[in-house]
Scaffold this active site. Sequence first.
Site, PDB file in Angstrom:
ATOM      1  N   PHE A 147      40.708  46.403  15.327  1.00 20.28           N
ATOM      2  CA  PHE A 147      41.936  45.597  15.394  1.00 20.28           C
ATOM      3  C   PHE A 147      43.087  46.490  15.820  1.00 20.28           C
ATOM      4  O   PHE A 147      43.304  47.547  15.224  1.00 20.28           O
ATOM      5  CB  PHE A 147      42.252  44.946  14.047  1.00 20.28           C
ATOM      6  CG  PHE A 147      43.465  44.059  14.112  1.00 20.28           C
ATOM      7  CD1 PHE A 147      43.394  42.793  14.674  1.00 20.28           C
ATOM      8  CD2 PHE A 147      44.698  44.502  13.647  1.00 20.28           C
ATOM      9  CE1 PHE A 147      44.520  41.984  14.765  1.00 20.28           C
ATOM     10  CE2 PHE A 147      45.829  43.694  13.733  1.00 20.28           C
ATOM     11  CZ  PHE A 147      45.736  42.436  14.294  1.00 20.28           C
ATOM     12  N   ASP A 232      44.344  54.960  16.276  1.00 21.83           N
ATOM     13  CA  ASP A 232      45.191  53.920  15.712  1.00 21.83           C
ATOM     14  C   ASP A 232      45.201  54.116  14.196  1.00 21.83           C
ATOM     15  O   ASP A 232      44.247  53.750  13.508  1.00 21.83           O
ATOM     16  CB  ASP A 232      44.648  52.541  16.100  1.00 21.83           C
ATOM     17  CG  ASP A 232      45.460  51.399  15.479  1.00 21.83           C
ATOM     18  OD1 ASP A 232      46.269  51.665  14.566  1.00 21.83           O
ATOM     19  OD2 ASP A 232      45.268  50.250  15.916  1.00 21.83           O
ATOM     20  N   LYS A 261      52.942  50.016   9.766  1.00 24.59           N
ATOM     21  CA  LYS A 261      52.739  49.564   8.389  1.00 24.59           C
ATOM     22  C   LYS A 261      53.501  50.390   7.353  1.00 24.59           C
ATOM     23  O   LYS A 261      54.688  50.175   7.157  1.00 24.59           O
ATOM     24  CB  LYS A 261      51.232  49.471   8.082  1.00 24.59           C
ATOM     25  CG  LYS A 261      50.565  48.297   8.827  1.00 24.59           C
ATOM     26  CD  LYS A 261      49.265  47.836   8.205  1.00 24.59           C
ATOM     27  CE  LYS A 261      48.849  46.463   8.733  1.00 24.59           C
ATOM     28  NZ  LYS A 261      47.929  46.511   9.857  1.00 24.59           N
TER      29      LYS A 261
HETATM   30  C1  PLP Z   1      48.012  45.936  11.260  1.00 22.98           C
HETATM   31  C2  PLP Z   1      47.384  46.724  12.349  1.00 22.98           C
HETATM   32  C3  PLP Z   1      47.882  46.692  13.661  1.00 22.98           C
HETATM   33  C4  PLP Z   1      48.992  45.759  14.085  1.00 22.98           C
HETATM   34  O1  PLP Z   1      50.197  46.077  13.475  1.00 22.98           O
HETATM   35  P1  PLP Z   1      51.393  45.001  13.556  1.00 22.98           P
HETATM   36  O2  PLP Z   1      52.531  45.708  12.876  1.00 22.98           O
HETATM   37  O3  PLP Z   1      50.916  43.785  12.842  1.00 22.98           O
HETATM   38  O4  PLP Z   1      51.649  44.730  14.977  1.00 22.98           O
HETATM   39  C5  PLP Z   1      47.306  47.532  14.595  1.00 22.98           C
HETATM   40  N1  PLP Z   1      46.294  48.345  14.277  1.00 22.98           N
HETATM   41  C6  PLP Z   1      45.782  48.394  13.031  1.00 22.98           C
HETATM   42  C7  PLP Z   1      44.668  49.336  12.727  1.00 22.98           C
HETATM   43  C8  PLP Z   1      46.302  47.582  12.024  1.00 22.98           C
HETATM   44  O5  PLP Z   1      45.772  47.600  10.798  1.00 22.98           O
END
Ligand code: PLP
Length: 417
Positions: A147, A232, A261
């Site tokens: 994700f 990420d 986050k």
């Molecule tokens: C939550 C998340 C995102 C997206 O972040 P947003 O602030 O919702 O755009 C991207 N990568 C990972 C691994 C995430 O957990």
Amino acid sequence: MNAKLETGATTRPVTRQTFDDVLVPTYAPAAMVPVRASGLDLWDQNGKHYLDFTSGIAVSSLGHCNPALVAALTAQLNNVWHLGNGYTNEPVLRLALALTEATFADRAFFCNSGAEANEGALKLARKYAHTKFGPHKSRIISCLSSFHGRTLFTVSVGGQPKYTEGFEPLPQEINHIPYNDIDAARAAIGDDVCAVIVEPIQGEGGVIPGDPAYLKALRELCDQTGALLIFDEVQSGVGRTGALYAYMDKGVTPDILTSAKALGNGYPIGAMLTTNEIAAHFGVGSHGTTYGGNPLAATVALNVLETINQPAFLARVKEASDKIFAKLRKLAADYPQVFGEVRGSGLLIGLPVAEAFKGRAKDITKAAEALGLMLLIAGTDVVRFAPALIVTDAQIDEADRILRAAVDGMLNAAPAK
Ligand SMILES: *Cc1c(COP(=O)(O)O)cnc(C)c1O
């Protein structure tokens, strides 16, 4: 004067039903509406108390309304809120210094969310390869069930087809490979690849830790082909796994790292970190955002970083992690018909359901919520625990007690076969 304010719009009664009436229906929020929170304690509109083991999806790591963050933000609120990119500001300069001193990176780019941080990372990787090697080097390799956010580019790179269905045509030259599969990576990463993007621990995909040998193999394949390795760390970063960033414990250094986050503890901010050489490929005007690195977000993030990036703080995250893992192992052993084997890292923990409860992770979190414990899911088969990193031993004991009561209630209502 604002006429709307005078008519009482700010105090008008609202309920969960209002969501269904006037919000675009992209979410299915819980039945209760939280109104106030402090640390891991939260209260809904009826004054009912909850113990929050979600931290707003691994965001509010220092707890809700953390007093030191409230003080820092309040001071900045009375200095300056916003300037735009024609001016820099002191908090963002301090934040960039702190992040680059704490990590492999030489430079930071700030934005407002995880998706934006990844969007910037992917665009930078394309630009870098385009200018250094030529337009043929444009392929992006990502993992199945990963994700990376919800912009069109990041859902296309993410490995969950349900998030791209109906949004075609999608950005091109993106391939997905199974996570933790070195042979698949070797087969996929050729000379036309500009970037490999991976979560060191998959969060939304079910809390699946990346194998260090796998991440090391990705590093080697990127070095051999000239592709950039993007980690990420939007979910895994800022202390969540017990390291400041998960890469530090995995022994593999990326070329680009994305963070969001927990970086803002709930105040929106995202960051893309990289090296001097790579950053040089984003010149003036290449990329940007109106709010990115604004003084309010930067002030909060600087204080978050300074608090979390302390050996004693991170050691306590690992201690709390050990305590929760022990509790959940015992829980799974006591309820083998409900739960499988606990997994994860630090305070990002997944408890998969057993066969008889397939697809019912949400039912478990709903039952816990009714008894005053907020939990997350990761997919339909995993209960996810992501409490604030300041969680106490007593709060861990309390969460265990409530979760057991919730499971007992489910089993009594409809005994598993
Ligand atoms: C939550 C998340 C995102 C997206 O972040 P947003 O602030 O919702 O755009 C991207 N990568 C990972 C691994 C995430 O957990």
